[in-house]
Design a protein around this motif. Structure first.
Motif, mmCIF file in Angstrom:
data_model
loop_
_atom_site.group_PDB
_atom_site.id
_atom_site.type_symbol
_atom_site.label_atom_id
_atom_site.label_comp_id
_atom_site.label_asym_id
_atom_site.label_seq_id
_atom_site.Cartn_x
_atom_site.Cartn_y
_atom_site.Cartn_z
ATOM 1 N N UNK A 113 0.858 -1.190 0.000
ATOM 2 C CA UNK A 113 0.000 0.000 0.000
ATOM 3 C C UNK A 113 0.891 1.237 0.000
ATOM 4 N N UNK A 114 0.653 2.137 -0.919
ATOM 5 C CA UNK A 114 1.447 3.372 -0.987
ATOM 6 C C UNK A 114 1.076 4.300 0.164
ATOM 7 N N UNK A 115 2.097 4.880 0.745
ATOM 8 C CA UNK A 115 1.895 5.775 1.877
ATOM 9 C C UNK A 115 2.828 6.966 1.748
ATOM 10 N N UNK A 116 2.296 8.166 1.940
ATOM 11 C CA UNK A 116 3.135 9.359 1.963
ATOM 12 C C UNK A 116 3.911 9.399 3.277
ATOM 13 N N UNK A 117 5.206 9.340 3.172
ATOM 14 C CA UNK A 117 6.071 9.355 4.348
ATOM 15 C C UNK A 117 7.014 10.558 4.254
ATOM 16 N N UNK A 118 7.018 11.347 5.307
ATOM 17 C CA UNK A 118 7.909 12.503 5.362
ATOM 18 C C UNK A 118 8.987 12.254 6.418
ATOM 19 N N UNK A 119 10.205 12.650 6.102
ATOM 20 C CA UNK A 119 11.328 12.507 7.016
ATOM 21 C C UNK A 119 12.047 13.843 7.166
ATOM 22 N N UNK A 120 12.655 14.040 8.323
ATOM 23 C CA UNK A 120 13.554 15.174 8.473
ATOM 24 C C UNK A 120 14.661 15.072 7.414
ATOM 25 N N UNK A 121 15.173 16.234 6.998
ATOM 26 C CA UNK A 121 16.216 16.237 5.974
ATOM 27 C C UNK A 121 17.447 15.439 6.377
ATOM 28 N N UNK A 122 17.847 15.542 7.644
ATOM 29 C CA UNK A 122 19.001 14.792 8.122
ATOM 30 C C UNK A 122 18.755 13.293 8.042
ATOM 31 N N UNK A 123 17.539 12.882 8.400
ATOM 32 C CA UNK A 123 17.206 11.459 8.366
ATOM 33 C C UNK A 123 17.170 10.949 6.935
ATOM 34 N N UNK A 124 16.577 11.728 6.040
ATOM 35 C CA UNK A 124 16.515 11.318 4.632
ATOM 36 C C UNK A 124 17.914 11.195 4.032
ATOM 37 N N UNK A 125 18.795 12.117 4.408
ATOM 38 C CA UNK A 125 20.169 12.043 3.921
ATOM 39 C C UNK A 125 20.869 10.795 4.470
ATOM 40 N N UNK A 126 20.598 10.464 5.710
ATOM 41 C CA UNK A 126 21.175 9.258 6.299
ATOM 42 C C UNK A 126 20.714 7.996 5.587
ATOM 43 N N UNK A 127 19.439 7.966 5.175
ATOM 44 C CA UNK A 127 18.927 6.802 4.434
ATOM 45 C C UNK A 127 19.627 6.693 3.082
ATOM 46 N N UNK A 128 19.789 7.835 2.386
ATOM 47 C CA UNK A 128 20.457 7.818 1.080
ATOM 48 C C UNK A 128 21.902 7.328 1.213
ATOM 49 N N UNK A 129 22.583 7.765 2.262
ATOM 50 C CA UNK A 129 23.954 7.305 2.478
ATOM 51 C C UNK A 129 23.994 5.805 2.765
ATOM 52 N N UNK A 130 23.040 5.329 3.556
ATOM 53 C CA UNK A 130 23.011 3.910 3.906
ATOM 54 C C UNK A 130 22.729 3.053 2.686
ATOM 55 N N UNK A 131 21.871 3.514 1.793
ATOM 56 C CA UNK A 131 21.595 2.767 0.557
ATOM 57 C C UNK A 131 22.880 2.604 -0.249
ATOM 58 N N UNK A 132 23.663 3.676 -0.357
ATOM 59 C CA UNK A 132 24.922 3.615 -1.096
ATOM 60 C C UNK A 132 25.894 2.631 -0.451
ATOM 61 N N UNK A 133 25.992 2.692 0.863
ATOM 62 C CA UNK A 133 26.906 1.793 1.587
ATOM 63 C C UNK A 133 26.468 0.335 1.431
ATOM 64 N N UNK A 134 25.178 0.060 1.591
ATOM 65 C CA UNK A 134 24.708 -1.321 1.537
ATOM 66 C C UNK A 134 24.849 -1.903 0.131
ATOM 67 N N UNK A 135 24.641 -1.114 -0.894
ATOM 68 C CA UNK A 135 24.850 -1.607 -2.261
ATOM 69 C C UNK A 135 26.316 -1.952 -2.484
ATOM 70 N N UNK A 136 27.199 -1.082 -2.030
ATOM 71 C CA UNK A 136 28.634 -1.365 -2.162
ATOM 72 C C UNK A 136 29.025 -2.602 -1.371
ATOM 73 N N UNK A 137 28.427 -2.772 -0.212
ATOM 74 C CA UNK A 137 28.720 -3.937 0.623
ATOM 75 C C UNK A 137 28.325 -5.227 -0.088
ATOM 76 N N UNK A 138 27.164 -5.224 -0.730
ATOM 77 C CA UNK A 138 26.711 -6.408 -1.457
ATOM 78 C C UNK A 138 27.643 -6.724 -2.626
ATOM 79 N N UNK A 139 28.058 -5.693 -3.350
ATOM 80 C CA UNK A 139 28.969 -5.917 -4.472
ATOM 81 C C UNK A 139 30.311 -6.457 -3.988
#
Length: 274
Positions: A113-139
């Motif tokens: 189910x689609x849901x509008x989710x809002x995050x603080x800018x700092x939190x959203x930036x942390x998620x983007x950084x974690x996505x990059x790290x986890x992709x690199x970790x898998x590779x």
């Protein structure tokens, strides 16, 4: 009539009587070898030895045999998968929740189910950084690169944080216990708001809003949290702040679990190749 003119049987008899006697047959005794009784598998004794090996020491004592095959079990693959998931839950529960959320989203076996989710800018930036790290970790570990998005992290967080909320609950006593839990989340959200506001640079980061496909069960519990929050006028925290603080704490935990997660996959990849 003379003897030369004898015919038939009389002549044959005369010849037989005049022939020399036949020579007696000669008997040659074979050389006597070791004739000590040799026990056999048949329970008796045999005299003649038969040695298939002789002096050849290179002949193995017995033939090689194939190891017995592992019995076929139709559910063995699922059982091994469940065992590994339990192991990962014990060693890196946050990463296990992330993989569970990602698998559910990719397999299509669970409704979303689609849901509008809002995050603080700092939190959203942390998620983007974690996505990059986890992709690199898998590779780095030789695994397929997952198509991670922020929704997978939000879904994993809310599934864990809101697990004790019952969207269908009507018992008032149980509802009060749920309110107490949501109240605790609201207090953590207020503390996170204060942390954000103390740094002007962090506070100036724009909030991020996105459509997050959540599992239906997770989305229902999130709606239950909002309903309980609205039922408590003294609770001043906003839902997005409660989500933000939970995601921020989750990201900190992922960093701590990363060595255990890496060790888990390296061990299981080696086992699979063997």
């Amino acid at each position: 009539m003379s003897d030369d003119h004898r015919f038939g049987d009389e002549a044959d008899v005369a010849k037989a009587e005049s022939a020399p006697p036949p020579a007696a047959p000669q008997i040659h005794e074979a050389p006597v070898h070791d004739q000590r009784p040799v026990p056999t598998v048949w329970g008796g004794n045999q005299v003649d030895r038969w040695d298939p090996v002789g002096n050849n020491t290179n002949v193995p004592a017995r033939r090689s045999r194939r190891a017995p095959a592992r019995p076929f079990m139709p559910d063995s693959s699922r059982v091994r998968k469940d065992e590994r998931l339990r192991e990962l839950m014990a060693e890196a529960p946050r990463y296990a929740a992330l993989l569970n959320s990602y698998t559910a989203a990719q397999s299509g076996k669970e409704a979303l189910a689609n849901r509008n989710i809002q995050l603080y800018g700092l939190t959203a930036q942390g998620v983007a950084n974690e996505i990059t790290v986890d992709k690199a970790l898998m590779r780095t570990m030789g695994l397929p690169t997952p198509r991670l998005i922020a929704a997978h992290y939000v879904d994993a967080v809310l599934d864990r944080v809101l697990h004790n909320l019952n969207p269908e609950g009507t018992d008032l006593d149980a509802m009060e216990a749920e309110k107490d839990y949501v109240w605790g989340l609201a207090q953590r959200a207020l503390a996170y708001r204060e942390y954000i506001s103390e740094d002007p640079e962090i506070e100036s980061l724009p909030k991020q809003r996105s459509q997050c496909p959540l599992r239906v069960s997770v989305n229902q519990r999130f709606s239950r949290m909002i309903d309980l929050l609205n039922a408590m006028p003294d609770a001043t925290a906003q839902p997005f702040e409660m989500v933000s603080v939970c995601v921020a704490e989750y990201l900190d935990g992922l960093e701590v679990e990363r060595p255990a997660f890496t060790a888990f996959w390296r061990k299981n990849l080696v086992t699979s190749y063997q």
